[in-house]
Write a protein that holds these residues in place. Structure first.
Motif, PDB file in Angstrom:
ATOM      1  N   ILE A 754       0.828  -1.208   0.000  1.00 47.30           N
ATOM      2  CA  ILE A 754       0.000   0.000   0.000  1.00 47.30           C
ATOM      3  C   ILE A 754       0.862   1.257   0.000  1.00 47.30           C
ATOM      4  O   ILE A 754       0.608   2.209  -0.747  1.00 47.30           O
ATOM      5  N   LYS A 755       1.929   1.255   0.802  1.00 52.00           N
ATOM      6  CA  LYS A 755       2.809   2.431   0.836  1.00 52.00           C
ATOM      7  C   LYS A 755       3.568   2.574  -0.481  1.00 52.00           C
ATOM      8  O   LYS A 755       3.784   3.695  -0.963  1.00 52.00           O
ATOM      9  N   PHE A 756       3.987   1.476  -1.063  1.00 57.45           N
ATOM     10  CA  PHE A 756       4.666   1.504  -2.357  1.00 57.45           C
ATOM     11  C   PHE A 756       3.752   2.114  -3.419  1.00 57.45           C
ATOM     12  O   PHE A 756       4.179   2.941  -4.234  1.00 57.45           O
ATOM     13  N   ARG A 757       2.496   1.715  -3.412  1.00 58.85           N
ATOM     14  CA  ARG A 757       1.533   2.267  -4.366  1.00 58.85           C
ATOM     15  C   ARG A 757       1.340   3.762  -4.139  1.00 58.85           C
ATOM     16  O   ARG A 757       1.176   4.533  -5.091  1.00 58.85           O
ATOM     17  N   GLN A 758       1.354   4.171  -2.862  1.00 54.38           N
ATOM     18  CA  GLN A 758       1.251   5.607  -2.562  1.00 54.38           C
ATOM     19  C   GLN A 758       2.442   6.364  -3.148  1.00 54.38           C
ATOM     20  O   GLN A 758       2.282   7.414  -3.775  1.00 54.38           O
ATOM     21  N   GLY A 759       3.647   5.823  -2.937  1.00 53.09           N
ATOM     22  CA  GLY A 759       4.847   6.467  -3.470  1.00 53.09           C
ATOM     23  C   GLY A 759       4.816   6.530  -4.984  1.00 53.09           C
ATOM     24  O   GLY A 759       5.099   7.575  -5.581  1.00 53.09           O
ATOM     25  N   PHE A 760       4.459   5.434  -5.620  1.00 55.54           N
ATOM     26  CA  PHE A 760       4.358   5.365  -7.080  1.00 55.54           C
ATOM     27  C   PHE A 760       3.398   6.440  -7.601  1.00 55.54           C
ATOM     28  O   PHE A 760       3.645   7.059  -8.646  1.00 55.54           O
ATOM     29  N   GLY A 761       2.335   6.677  -6.865  1.00 53.67           N
ATOM     30  CA  GLY A 761       1.310   7.638  -7.290  1.00 53.67           C
ATOM     31  C   GLY A 761       1.736   9.090  -7.245  1.00 53.67           C
ATOM     32  O   GLY A 761       0.984   9.979  -7.683  1.00 53.67           O
ATOM     33  N   ARG A 762       2.941   9.379  -6.720  1.00 56.17           N
ATOM     34  CA  ARG A 762       3.395  10.775  -6.687  1.00 56.17           C
ATOM     35  C   ARG A 762       3.746  11.298  -8.077  1.00 56.17           C
ATOM     36  O   ARG A 762       3.735  12.505  -8.295  1.00 56.17           O
ATOM     37  N   LEU A 763       4.059  10.403  -9.032  1.00 58.00           N
ATOM     38  CA  LEU A 763       4.601  10.861 -10.312  1.00 58.00           C
ATOM     39  C   LEU A 763       3.519  11.351 -11.278  1.00 58.00           C
ATOM     40  O   LEU A 763       3.584  12.477 -11.765  1.00 58.00           O
ATOM     41  N   ILE A 764       2.557  10.525 -11.579  1.00 54.17           N
ATOM     42  CA  ILE A 764       1.555  10.868 -12.600  1.00 54.17           C
ATOM     43  C   ILE A 764       0.315  11.428 -11.906  1.00 54.17           C
ATOM     44  O   ILE A 764      -0.416  10.714 -11.242  1.00 54.17           O
ATOM     45  N   ARG A 765       0.093  12.741 -12.078  1.00 51.03           N
ATOM     46  CA  ARG A 765      -1.002  13.421 -11.384  1.00 51.03           C
ATOM     47  C   ARG A 765      -2.087  13.925 -12.327  1.00 51.03           C
ATOM     48  O   ARG A 765      -3.128  14.401 -11.888  1.00 51.03           O
ATOM     49  N   SER A 766      -1.816  13.878 -13.642  1.00 54.43           N
ATOM     50  CA  SER A 766      -2.815  14.304 -14.619  1.00 54.43           C
ATOM     51  C   SER A 766      -2.578  13.565 -15.928  1.00 54.43           C
ATOM     52  O   SER A 766      -1.550  12.892 -16.104  1.00 54.43           O
ATOM     53  N   LYS A 767      -3.500  13.716 -16.865  1.00 55.84           N
ATOM     54  CA  LYS A 767      -3.376  13.029 -18.158  1.00 55.84           C
ATOM     55  C   LYS A 767      -2.229  13.583 -19.000  1.00 55.84           C
ATOM     56  O   LYS A 767      -1.807  12.958 -19.963  1.00 55.84           O
ATOM     57  N   LYS A 768      -1.727  14.754 -18.629  1.00 54.26           N
ATOM     58  CA  LYS A 768      -0.639  15.374 -19.391  1.00 54.26           C
ATOM     59  C   LYS A 768       0.744  15.027 -18.830  1.00 54.26           C
ATOM     60  O   LYS A 768       1.755  15.318 -19.455  1.00 54.26           O
ATOM     61  N   ASP A 769       0.773  14.426 -17.639  1.00 49.05           N
ATOM     62  CA  ASP A 769       2.064  14.121 -17.001  1.00 49.05           C
ATOM     63  C   ASP A 769       2.740  12.929 -17.664  1.00 49.05           C
ATOM     64  O   ASP A 769       2.078  12.034 -18.199  1.00 49.05           O
ATOM     65  N   SER A 770       4.056  12.932 -17.582  1.00 54.09           N
ATOM     66  CA  SER A 770       4.823  11.754 -18.010  1.00 54.09           C
ATOM     67  C   SER A 770       6.123  11.721 -17.219  1.00 54.09           C
ATOM     68  O   SER A 770       6.578  12.759 -16.720  1.00 54.09           O
ATOM     69  N   GLY A 771       6.705  10.540 -17.098  1.00 53.70           N
ATOM     70  CA  GLY A 771       7.954  10.467 -16.352  1.00 53.70           C
ATOM     71  C   GLY A 771       8.423   9.046 -16.133  1.00 53.70           C
ATOM     72  O   GLY A 771       7.807   8.079 -16.592  1.00 53.70           O
ATOM     73  N   LEU A 772       9.532   8.938 -15.398  1.00 54.42           N
ATOM     74  CA  LEU A 772      10.159   7.649 -15.118  1.00 54.42           C
ATOM     75  C   LEU A 772      10.190   7.388 -13.623  1.00 54.42           C
ATOM     76  O   LEU A 772      10.433   8.309 -12.825  1.00 54.42           O
ATOM     77  N   ILE A 773       9.955   6.138 -13.252  1.00 58.14           N
ATOM     78  CA  ILE A 773      10.130   5.697 -11.866  1.00 58.14           C
ATOM     79  C   ILE A 773      11.298   4.718 -11.866  1.00 58.14           C
ATOM     80  O   ILE A 773      11.298   3.751 -12.640  1.00 58.14           O
ATOM     81  N   ILE A 774      12.287   4.988 -11.022  1.00 52.53           N
ATOM     82  CA  ILE A 774      13.460   4.104 -10.930  1.00 52.53           C
ATOM     83  C   ILE A 774      13.448   3.446  -9.553  1.00 52.53           C
ATOM     84  O   ILE A 774      13.459   4.142  -8.524  1.00 52.53           O
ATOM     85  N   LEU A 775      13.382   2.123  -9.525  1.00 54.83           N
ATOM     86  CA  LEU A 775      13.343   1.366  -8.276  1.00 54.83           C
ATOM     87  C   LEU A 775      14.648   0.612  -8.093  1.00 54.83           C
ATOM     88  O   LEU A 775      14.991  -0.245  -8.913  1.00 54.83           O
ATOM     89  N   PHE A 776      15.373   0.924  -7.014  1.00 60.73           N
ATOM     90  CA  PHE A 776      16.677   0.293  -6.779  1.00 60.73           C
ATOM     91  C   PHE A 776      16.589  -0.992  -5.955  1.00 60.73           C
ATOM     92  O   PHE A 776      17.610  -1.569  -5.611  1.00 60.73           O
ATOM     93  N   ASP A 777      15.390  -1.407  -5.627  1.00 63.69           N
ATOM     94  CA  ASP A 777      15.212  -2.620  -4.827  1.00 63.69           C
ATOM     95  C   ASP A 777      14.842  -3.785  -5.741  1.00 63.69           C
ATOM     96  O   ASP A 777      13.694  -3.895  -6.198  1.00 63.69           O
ATOM     97  N   ARG A 778      15.796  -4.659  -5.998  1.00 59.91           N
ATOM     98  CA  ARG A 778      15.589  -5.751  -6.942  1.00 59.91           C
ATOM     99  C   ARG A 778      14.786  -6.914  -6.342  1.00 59.91           C
ATOM    100  O   ARG A 778      14.531  -7.908  -7.028  1.00 59.91           O
ATOM    101  N   ARG A 779      14.366  -6.777  -5.109  1.00 61.14           N
ATOM    102  CA  ARG A 779      13.580  -7.849  -4.502  1.00 61.14           C
ATOM    103  C   ARG A 779      12.238  -8.039  -5.208  1.00 61.14           C
ATOM    104  O   ARG A 779      11.615  -9.098  -5.092  1.00 61.14           O
ATOM    105  N   VAL A 780      11.801  -7.002  -5.954  1.00 60.84           N
ATOM    106  CA  VAL A 780      10.555  -7.172  -6.727  1.00 60.84           C
ATOM    107  C   VAL A 780      10.725  -8.233  -7.813  1.00 60.84           C
ATOM    108  O   VAL A 780       9.736  -8.759  -8.334  1.00 60.84           O
ATOM    109  N   LYS A 781      11.983  -8.531  -8.158  1.00 58.15           N
ATOM    110  CA  LYS A 781      12.256  -9.568  -9.166  1.00 58.15           C
ATOM    111  C   LYS A 781      12.868 -10.825  -8.551  1.00 58.15           C
ATOM    112  O   LYS A 781      12.606 -11.939  -9.020  1.00 58.15           O
TER     113      LYS A 781
END
Length: 816
Positions: A754-781
């Motif tokens: 839930i907290k990860f999803r909250q953090g992820f949600g900081r980047l795209i705030r409108s339909k015009k936004d774009s960007g990159l999320i870089i995750l340094f924790d390889r435990r997701v893989k």
């Protein structure tokens, strides 16, 4: 104990059969009555054991009745029965007890009148959200969103059917309008006050200053919405008068320039709210002039008609929609519960509640249900009992002169030979009390230690226990003698000393609260709570706090708040973990709710990419931080700004800040670090200055709204798992184990997702936004549970494992 069983005539046999189906155990039944108050229809809501059954209260309506049986045949209501009956009475729902044969009934509370609540017209309301609707006519860049329509439809049904709802609506759904418009229509039809609670100030201000102002122009009817603030946010005119007098007598350490600004502000303010002050004012100064509940003279106050808080309260009681924050919502509920009085709270009665940003309601409830004890709490109480001029004791001494001659000597002796010496004993004991706590915690490497049986059996705890028992005893003696003075001097005589009477009542109430906190934390025996000692720095010196918190706040919330409501809506962009609401059910203590999960309308396939560096060390690896610093340096030099880095601890943040600050400054890049600067300052600077980078932790994972080019790169250093070994977390783990549940999959993982999803949600705030999320924790893989994090992201979002060179190339492509 029994009453006429006439009201059971039509359903008695059915009730008896239902009890037999439950093997004679307790059942919890919803009953509908006809116009002659005879029960015509029943519905079994829950079944329990021989002494209790779950109280399922979601859908109950005014004029209905809840019934449960006492298998013993004794229809005398228990304390729990009476408490629940009182809550039902506020909703005009009746409460009764029957025997297992269902031929005897004891009505604890009569059912109120059946209210014909008007239903919302779904078609009429949903038309507002269509591309040719009234919202489109008033809002620029409005677009019809099926996600918003589905959300609004669920909220309409919630009001019409008196439901409890869990609604997860992804970022960009437009959920605030989706709940505001049905809520306003419902209030207009039924004159039923609705409370909306948020977690952040940003959302409160958006609702009150933007969304509701828009709806004033859109809707065909008028409404009154009020932002509710706690009493301490308002200037107390009576306290200011005393403050002014003390300044003129040179008894206050405050600069004359500040005092002049305060006087000028007080003269010109309309609302008396602290937020209106545009000059620097220390909290300790504001606290001397701020309104306080237990220092309020109410109608006896000479400033009552001009009182800023009372004026605000009048607006609250006249409002249709009340906007509050979670802290005030829970504080209000707790005050009403502790005192047993609705009048003690700030909020009037309400039956409809919408909780936005609901994902952290459990954490905030946990904090509010604790009983912490820290030295400033005791010191502030003692200030009023000093022997200084204008103190409470000085006022009592002056008031004794007005007592009967025969009482004066006795009251002075109580004051001089009992209260003052005992107060001094307390003053002497407090440093010893907290020094012994400090000694206890210094034996451990951790800054937080659980108060368990092993600690309580240690020699140092036994030594501390003696000091604590002495402190509690002196507090009780102080209370007893102050109570004697209060009863003999202020209740026994008609003195015009309302202020002194109010101050001594306040001192007595606070003393009683301190006794409760000392004894509760010393015993550390309530099995529903976890107790611990915590060391931290406060204003440059080490402070040790005794803390306590409920292990499972969800156990308390239904009785504290939810049971009083006829409909309740929880909404957030992040309620679920692994597409399930199970964790949220436990957090809130709710057993049954309607569920809805709506995805974000944003096109993540085009607007964002999640990048995971190849061959990066695991967070447990000794090289993790070293490699992190190297990679952060390369990325930040390339982005030059529009970047936020989210850490999971201040320690890691500080390490990276200290190792990058100088080199980045040479490149003209400034790090706005949460370890050095306040959150508000960071946000202001980031919005106006180029070449700035945010290093944030804790609060920056949510509530940050930086649309467009303000934020184009989000770096997540680690998956935000809770800290293992923390006293509260450990207690929650133990509780889950005792219930046969796996703590990692039922606690740590849902929290982190839930907290990860909250953090992820900081980047795209409108339909015009774009960007990159870089995750340094390889435990997701690399770990089996990693898929839970990736599956929680928007389905269309690309996830790429790439090397550091390709990451830099991606940044180049993204517009740098």
């Amino acid at each position: 104990m029994s009453a006429s069983a006439e009201i059971l005539l039509e359903v008695g046999e059915n009730l008896k059969k239902e009890i037999e189906k439950a093997s004679g155990n307790e059942i919890f039944v919803r009953a509908k009555l006809n116009n002659k108050k005879i029960i015509k229809e029943i519905e079994v809501l829950a079944r329990g054991n021989s002494y209790s059954a779950p109280a399922v209260l979601n859908d109950l309506m005014a004029g209905e009745m809840i019934i449960h049986n006492h298998p013993s045949g004794d229809l005398t209501p228990s304390a729990a029965d009476i408490s629940l009956a009182a809550k039902m009475a506020a909703r005009e729902v009746g409460f009764a007890i029957i025997n297992n044969a269902a031929d005897q009934i004891y009505v604890v509370v009569e059912a109120g009148k059946t209210k014909e609540t008007k239903k919302l017209d779904q078609i009429e309301i949903l038309n507002y959200f269509k591309k040719e609707g009234k919202l489109a006519n008033k809002l620029n860049n409005f677009s019809e969103r099926k996600e918003q329509l589905v959300t609004a439809q669920a909220i309409i049904e919630s009001f019409n059917k008196s439901q409890f709802n869990f609604i997860e609506a992804g970022t960009g759904t437009g959920k605030s309008f989706a709940y505001l418009i049905p809520a306003l229509f419902y209030n207009n039809l039924n004159q039923s006050r609705i409370v909306i609670s948020t977690n952040t100030i940003n959302l409160q201000e958006q609702l009150i200053n933007k969304d509701l102002l828009t709806l004033k122009r859109v809707l065909d009817f008028d409404f009154n919405a009020v932002l509710v603030k706690g009493r301490n946010n308002y200037l107390c005119l009576r306290k200011f008068k005393n403050f002014e007098k003390n300044f003129e007598n040179q008894e206050l350490e405050i600069k004359e320039s500040i005092f002049k600004e305060l006087k000028n502000w007080k003269k010109n303010t309309d609302n008396g709210e602290k937020t209106e002050i545009n000059f620097q004012l220390k909290n300790k100064v504001w606290n001397q002039i701020a309104a306080e509940s237990d220092l309020c003279l109410k109608t006896s106050c000479p400033f009552y008609l001009k009182c800023h808080f009372m004026q605000a309260r009048k607006k609250i009681y006249k409002a249709d929609i009340l906007i509050v924050n979670h802290h005030l919502l829970l504080s209000d509920a707790r005050v009403k519960s502790d005192t047993g009085s609705v009048d003690k709270g700030i909020l009037p009665n309400f039956n409809h509640l919408i909780i936005d940003e609901a994902h952290n309601i459990g954490e905030i409830a946990t904090n509010h249900l604790g009983h912490p004890l820290y030295q400033p709490l005791l010191d502030n109480w003692l200030k009023g009992l000093s022997g200084e001029k204008n103190s409470l004791l000085a006022e009592i001494r002056g008031d004794i002169a007005f007592a009967l001659d025969s009482d004066q000597k006795r009251l002075r002796e109580i004051l001089d030979k009992k209260v003052i010496p005992i107060t001094q004993k307390i003053r002497d004991l407090i440093p010893q009390y907290f020094n012994e706590l400090k000694t206890l915690i210094s034996d451990y490497k951790k800054k937080k230690i659980t108060v368990d049986e092993q600690l309580k059996n240690s020699p140092k705890w036994q030594e501390f226990k003696e000091t604590a028992e002495n402190l509690a005893a002196y507090l009780k003696n102080n209370f007893s003698f102050l109570q004697i003075i209060y009863e003999n001097l202020y209740l026994g005589l008609e003195l015009e000393t309302d202020e002194s009477e109010m101050k001594i009542k306040s001192s007595l109430n606070r003393c009683q609260d301190l006794i409760k906190r000392v004894e509760f934390n010393l015993k550390a025996a309530d099995t529903d709570y976890v107790f611990w000692l915590e060391s931290s720095y406060y204003r440059g010196s080490e402070q040790v706090v005794q803390k306590s918190a409920p292990i499972d706040a969800g156990k308390f919330l239904p009785d504290l708040l939810w049971s009083k409501l006829s409909n309740l809506i929880f909404t957030s962009a992040t309620i679920t973990a692994d597409n399930s609401f199970d964790y949220f059910y436990r957090e809130t203590g709710i057993k049954k709710a309607e569920e809805l999960k709506v995805d974000s309308p944003f096109d993540y396939s085009k607007q964002a990419e999640l990048l995971i560096p190849l061959d990066f060390p695991d967070p447990a690896n000794n090289n993790f931080l070293k490699e992190l610093v190297i990679n952060l340096k390369k990325i930040i030099i390339k982005t030059k700004g529009s970047t936020m880095v989210l850490f999971t601890s201040y320690k890691m943040l500080s390490y990276c800040y200290n190792n990058l600050k100088d080199e980045l400054e040479k490149q003209g890049i400034r790090i706005l670090s949460q370890s050095k600067l306040s959150r508000n300052f960071i946000m202001q600077e980031f919005k106006v200055e180029t070449k700035t980078i945010i290093f944030g932790t804790s609060s920056f994972w949510e509530g940050v709204d930086l649309p467009g080019d303000l934020l184009k790169y989000l770096i997540v250093v680690k998956l935000p798992f809770p800290v293992p070994g923390e006293p509260l977390y450990k207690a929650k783990e133990d509780l889950l184990k005792a219930e046969g549940l796996n703590p990692f999959y039922n606690l740590a993982l849902p929290q982190a997702v839930i907290k990860f999803r909250q953090g992820f949600g900081r980047l795209i705030r409108s339909k015009k936004d774009s960007g990159l999320i870089i995750l340094f924790d390889r435990r997701v893989k690399s770990r089996s549970y990693g898929s839970k994090f990736l599956q929680s992201l928007p389905k269309e979002c690309p996830v790429l494992e790439i090397d550091s060179k390709t990451i830099i190339a991606k940044i180049q492509e993204n517009g740098v």
